[in-house]
Design an enzyme around this catalytic site. Structure first.
Site, short mmCIF file in Angstrom:
data_model
loop_
_atom_site.label_atom_id
_atom_site.label_comp_id
_atom_site.label_asym_id
_atom_site.label_seq_id
_atom_site.Cartn_x
_atom_site.Cartn_y
_atom_site.Cartn_z
N SER A 13 -2.93 -3.15 24.47
CA SER A 13 -1.41 -3.22 24.64
C SER A 13 -1.02 -4.69 24.82
O SER A 13 0.13 -4.85 24.64
CB SER A 13 -0.87 -2.31 25.79
OG SER A 13 -1.64 -2.77 27.02
N SER A 14 -1.89 -5.53 25.09
CA SER A 14 -1.36 -6.94 25.34
C SER A 14 -1.25 -7.48 23.99
O SER A 14 -0.39 -8.72 24.24
CB SER A 14 -2.47 -7.59 26.14
OG SER A 14 -3.78 -7.79 25.31
N ASP A 16 0.75 -1.10 0.15
CA ASP A 16 0.20 -0.06 0.05
C ASP A 16 0.80 1.40 -0.11
O ASP A 16 0.31 2.38 -0.55
CB ASP A 16 -1.06 -0.06 1.15
CG ASP A 16 -0.64 0.15 2.59
OD1 ASP A 16 0.69 -0.14 2.63
OD2 ASP A 16 -1.38 0.39 3.49
N ALA A 56 -7.01 -1.88 28.18
CA ALA A 56 -5.95 -2.43 28.80
C ALA A 56 -5.67 -3.78 27.54
O ALA A 56 -4.40 -4.00 27.41
CB ALA A 56 -6.39 -3.25 29.87
N ASP A 112 -5.60 -0.16 5.81
CA ASP A 112 -6.50 -0.37 6.94
C ASP A 112 -7.78 0.54 7.10
O ASP A 112 -9.03 0.16 7.44
CB ASP A 112 -5.83 -0.21 8.26
CG ASP A 112 -4.55 -1.00 8.40
OD1 ASP A 112 -4.60 -2.05 7.49
OD2 ASP A 112 -3.63 -0.84 9.27
C1 GLA Z 1 0.39 -2.44 8.44
C2 GLA Z 1 -0.16 -1.01 7.96
C3 GLA Z 1 -0.63 -1.02 6.46
C4 GLA Z 1 0.14 -1.94 5.53
C5 GLA Z 1 0.45 -3.24 6.20
C6 GLA Z 1 1.22 -4.07 5.33
O1 GLA Z 1 -0.85 -3.18 8.97
O2 GLA Z 1 -0.94 -0.31 8.71
O3 GLA Z 1 -0.90 0.33 6.05
O4 GLA Z 1 1.13 -1.41 5.14
O5 GLA Z 1 1.15 -3.07 7.71
O6 GLA Z 1 0.95 -4.46 4.33
#
Ligand code: GLA
Length: 374
Positions: free
Chosen positions: A127-128, A38, A124, A181
């Site tokens: 972070s785990s 990405d 909580a 994401d």
């Molecule tokens: C993380 C980043 C994404 C992407 C992935 C690898 O999840 O948040 O933007 O770069 O790594 O594909």
């Protein structure tokens, strides 16, 4: 109202002593294929998970925003008009960062009271497991961004919301990630993959009917720590950018598969050649998987080899796997998975495996026995 929505509303009312203006939701995500592409203007193919982050929100009575989660954890407060990077950390930074991103884009935004919840752990729990943190971060950003836009009277389209959320993550939280994401959160749709061209930001929903074919996608959290993840991720980005410059292209997306050998010959060292080979072949694998799935009635089992090849490339060429991820993939394949790979940034985190529905438990146990806890 679902019970999850009623619960977050009730908790908002208990803490803030009034009813919220609304409840907004965004899903967690997992990437089927297209890893570390990405930020190279390439292709990705994530899907939204059924697990969601919910935010009940309302305008704040005082000139400060408060964000709390229903999982144990502190209440965090900041002022929408002045909050700056470095002022808020931990999980609340994903929420505060969105305020900063919208304000610094020139929007007038109010302070809000917010109660966050999700059937992915927050607070909580966040972070785990760094893997869970990655899956949840964009959902927090997107849910808060949609709530804040609505309550500010702004009506941006989904891509604009995703770009604000990404800016929050890059410049406020300080993680130099790509846009996958946040776009997956905003465009995820049940029974579909989000086929995203990260250069044009064009989205196509590709049908992905696993249950209709008797299949499941198993997501296995290896709980391997993400030691050095930030530095390593940033280092991979730098290598890719440097290689693109040396090859005279805008981004590695511009290196075609049939021009790969010529391009590799122009690079000065073996690690750089392998990084480039991963990105170029991974983009091609995404396009192959999309072609396989686009054909009406296609059997998703056919994509298994591409998933496994992606893992091999991430392990040998991009070098972002760790032993726990490799062992989990091998365990899943040995137990009959059609394909398996690490998913996300790597250096720990999650593995996905495409398995026959009746074999889900057997594969999960085989992976656990192979040394990678579920
Ligand atoms: C993380 C980043 C994404 C992407 C992935 C690898 O999840 O948040 O933007 O770069 O790594 O594909």
């Amino acid at each position: 109202m679902t019970s999850a929505v009623s619960a977050v509303v009730a908790e908002f009312e208990r803490v803030f002593r009034r009813v919220p203006a609304g409840v907004w939701a965004a899903p967690g995500r997992v990437n089927l294929i297209g890893e570390h592409t990405d930020y190279n203007d390439g292709f990705v193919l994530p899907l939204a998970l059924p697990q969601q982050v919910l935010v009940a929100a309302g305008r704040a009575a005082v000139g400060r925003s408060t964000v709390r989660s229903m999982q144990p954890g502190a209440s965090v407060s900041f002022a929408a008009a002045t909050v700056e990077p470095g002022e808020v950390d931990g999980w609340a930074a994903y929420a505060a960062g969105v305020f900063w991103a919208l304000r610094s884009a020139g929007h007038v935004i109010p302070d809000l009271d917010m109660m966050l919840d999700g059937n992915v752990p927050l607070g909580a729990g966040l972070s785990s497991s760094a893997a869970v943190e990655c899956a949840v971060a964009s959902a927090v950003e997107c849910a808060v961004a949609v709530a804040l836009c609505d309550l500010s009277g702004l009506r941006p389209d989904a891509t604009t919301v995703a770009l604000h959320a990404k800016r929050a993550e890059n410049e406020f939280v300080g993680a130099p990630t790509g846009v996958m994401d946040q776009m997956a959160c905003m465009y995820g749709r049940a029974g579909h993959l989000v086929f995203l061209d990260t250069r044009s930001l064009a989205v196509e929903h590709v049908p992905f009917d696993l249950s209709g074919h008797g299949l499941s996608l198993l997501v296995i959290d290896t709980r391997a720590p993400h030691a050095l993840v930030d530095g390593q991720y940033a280092e991979r980005r730098k290598s890719c950018d440097a290689a693109a410059r040396m090859l005279g292209v805008t981004a590695l997306r511009d290196v075609a598969l049939d021009g790969l050998e010529r391009a590799l010959a122009l690079l000065p060292d073996d690690p750089l050649r392998r990084r480039v080979r991963h990105v170029v072949t991974e983009n091609a694998r995404v396009l192959d998987v999309v072609d396989l799935l686009r054909a009406g009635g296609a059997d998703p089992r056919k994509i298994g080899p591409a998933l496994t090849a992606s893992h091999g490339s991430l392990r040998d060429d991009f070098e972002v796997t760790v032993a726990e991820l490799d062992v989990a993939v091998e365990g899943a394949l040995a137990a009959g998975a059609h394909g398996a790979r690490m998913t996300g940034g790597g250096f720990g985190g999650c593995v996905i495996a495409l398995v026959e529905r009746p074999a889900v438990e057997a594969v999960a146990h085989a992976v656990a026995r192979s040394g990678a806890p579920r």
